[in-house]
Design a protein around this motif. Structure first.
Motif, short mmCIF file in Angstrom:
data_model
loop_
_atom_site.label_atom_id
_atom_site.label_comp_id
_atom_site.label_asym_id
_atom_site.label_seq_id
_atom_site.Cartn_x
_atom_site.Cartn_y
_atom_site.Cartn_z
N GLY A 187 0.78 -1.23 0.00
CA GLY A 187 0.00 0.00 0.00
C GLY A 187 0.81 1.27 0.00
N GLU A 188 2.13 1.18 -0.03
CA GLU A 188 2.99 2.35 -0.21
C GLU A 188 3.28 2.44 -1.71
OE1 GLU A 188 3.92 4.36 2.34
OE2 GLU A 188 2.75 3.11 3.72
N ARG A 189 2.54 3.27 -2.43
CA ARG A 189 2.47 3.15 -3.87
C ARG A 189 3.78 3.45 -4.61
NH1 ARG A 189 -2.18 7.26 -5.52
NH2 ARG A 189 -1.46 6.82 -7.63
N GLY A 190 4.76 4.01 -3.93
CA GLY A 190 6.03 4.34 -4.56
C GLY A 190 7.03 3.20 -4.61
N TRP A 191 6.73 2.05 -3.99
CA TRP A 191 7.69 0.96 -4.01
C TRP A 191 7.01 -0.40 -3.87
CZ3 TRP A 191 7.72 -2.03 0.42
CH2 TRP A 191 7.29 -1.43 1.62
N GLY A 216 7.48 9.90 -11.29
CA GLY A 216 6.43 9.84 -12.28
C GLY A 216 5.81 8.46 -12.46
N GLU A 217 6.34 7.45 -11.78
CA GLU A 217 5.80 6.10 -11.86
C GLU A 217 5.40 5.62 -10.46
OE1 GLU A 217 8.25 3.24 -13.86
OE2 GLU A 217 9.14 4.74 -15.18
N ASP A 218 4.43 4.72 -10.41
CA ASP A 218 4.11 4.03 -9.15
C ASP A 218 3.33 2.76 -9.48
OD1 ASP A 218 1.36 4.68 -9.44
OD2 ASP A 218 1.56 6.47 -8.23
N VAL A 219 2.86 2.07 -8.47
CA VAL A 219 2.23 0.76 -8.67
C VAL A 219 0.90 0.85 -9.39
CG1 VAL A 219 3.33 -0.22 -6.63
CG2 VAL A 219 1.02 0.75 -6.45
N THR A 220 0.30 2.04 -9.47
CA THR A 220 -1.00 2.15 -10.10
C THR A 220 -0.91 2.18 -11.62
OG1 THR A 220 -1.02 4.58 -9.96
CG2 THR A 220 -1.92 3.37 -8.09
N GLY A 221 0.30 2.15 -12.17
CA GLY A 221 0.50 1.95 -13.59
C GLY A 221 0.81 0.49 -13.88
N TRP A 222 0.74 0.13 -15.16
CA TRP A 222 1.10 -1.23 -15.55
C TRP A 222 2.61 -1.41 -15.49
CZ3 TRP A 222 -2.40 -4.90 -15.96
CH2 TRP A 222 -3.72 -4.58 -16.32
N HIS A 223 3.04 -2.52 -14.85
CA HIS A 223 4.47 -2.84 -14.77
C HIS A 223 4.65 -4.34 -14.91
CE1 HIS A 223 5.62 1.20 -13.55
NE2 HIS A 223 4.60 1.17 -12.71
N VAL A 224 5.82 -4.73 -15.44
CA VAL A 224 6.17 -6.14 -15.57
C VAL A 224 7.14 -6.50 -14.46
CG1 VAL A 224 7.25 -7.90 -17.02
CG2 VAL A 224 5.81 -6.13 -18.06
#
Length: 315
Positions: A187-191, A216-224
């Motif tokens: 729940g800490e969206r930066g890591w 500019g990025e966090d977990v709420t974007g799509w990541h692999v």
């Protein structure tokens, strides 16, 4: 389980190189409970657009695209409410309320959707009660990999105390069977964080590291999120940016290496529990879950969306 030679068929399970297409034995474990160890991401080569660069000399041997309307149960098992670990505040159920499919923006087709649901007073078979239900699936006895690469493209929600995870588990009793946490988010969206667990380095394991997203990025974007497993090391990456490499010698400072056998895939969405509480220190209204996150779950907002899971076996 020992590595097997190419082309053997054992107990009805076809084994290719060090890939076990199915395996045996039960497992008891939850995703890791260690607070993240700070670490600076060390970018690798530039990622491909979808972050799917396979290891050299590898063959794609598992590709779950989640483009259908139902879970392929020849590939996946669904956990039920009897399973409960880590003081998590949910119980898992096999229900379209918690496990579904959608075509969300940014997905490469369809996506699996895991969702925690507010269900006050839910009673598990052992008589324990919980106010949240959620979903957990795995490939135990259907698909497992020893050496190669496993990746999943995932988008996660904001909300302190939410605990989605993508991880691997070996067959047998935990922690002797070995656990590889490819991605955990509390729940800490930066890591996000990665970890390894085994005998002598389980629970609050020293084998763990945090990946901090670039500005500019966090977990709420799509990541692999990916792991590469070899006989000598395990390497973790986000969008093909390797940030943590653990050698066999690193692990053997604490206990025996348990990563030379097949491990199967787990995707789950826990709520609260030991790891979230270790980060946010929240005790009420639920262990590791603040009221703001309870409100999000009651509103039906948080989802873990999984675009695909793919695996390559080393040749």
């Amino acid at each position: 389980m020992a590595t097997r030679r190419a082309g053997w068929t054992i107990g009805g399970c076809l084994v290719l190189t060090t890939l076990a297409a199915c395996g045996g034995g039960g497992a008891t474990a939850g995703s890791g409970t260690a607070p993240p160890v700070s670490g600076t991401p060390s970018p690798a080569s530039s990622p491909s657009p979808s972050g799917t660069t396979p290891p050299p000399s590898a063959a794609l041997i598992f590709a779950e695209e989640f483009d259908g309307a139902a879970l392929d149960r020849t590939r996946w098992n669904v956990e039920g409410p009897a399973f409960h670990v880590n003081n998590e505040q949910q119980r898992y159920i096999d229900s379209p309320d918690t496990l579904g499919f959608a075509r969300p923006a940014g997905a490469e087709g369809g996506a699996l959707v895991l969702r925690p649901v507010w269900r006050p007073g839910f009673t598990a078979p052992d008589g324990s009660r919980a106010d949240f239900v959620s979903a957990r699936i795995d490939t135990a006895n259907k698909f497992a990999l020893t050496y190669g690469k496993i990746s999943a493209r995932i988008r996660m929600p904001a909300g302190s105390g939410l605990w989605p995870a993508f991880w691997l588990l070996g067959y047998g009793n935990w922690p002797d069977n070995g656990e590889t946490d490819i991605m955990e988010y509390v729940g800490e969206r930066g890591w996000v964080s990665s970890a390894m667990h085994g005998p002598g380095y389980s629970g609050n394991t020293p084998i763990a590291r945090r990946f901090d997203f670039p500005t500019g990025e966090d977990v709420t974007g799509w990541h692999v999120y990916s792991v590469v497993r070899t006989a000598d090391f395990v390497a973790f990456s986000v969008d093909d940016r390797e940030f943590y490499r653990v050698t066999k010698a690193d692990v053997e400072r604490f206990g025996p290496w348990r990563f030379d056998g097949p491990q199967y895939v787990i995707l789950n969405f826990a709520v609260g529990g030991a790891y979230p509480n270790g980060v946010n220190r929240v005790e009420t209204p639920y262990f590791g879950v603040p009221q703001a996150t309870v409100d999000l779950i009651r509103a039906g907002t948080p989802t873990m969306e999984v675009d695909w899971v793919r695996a390559w076996a080393s040749e």
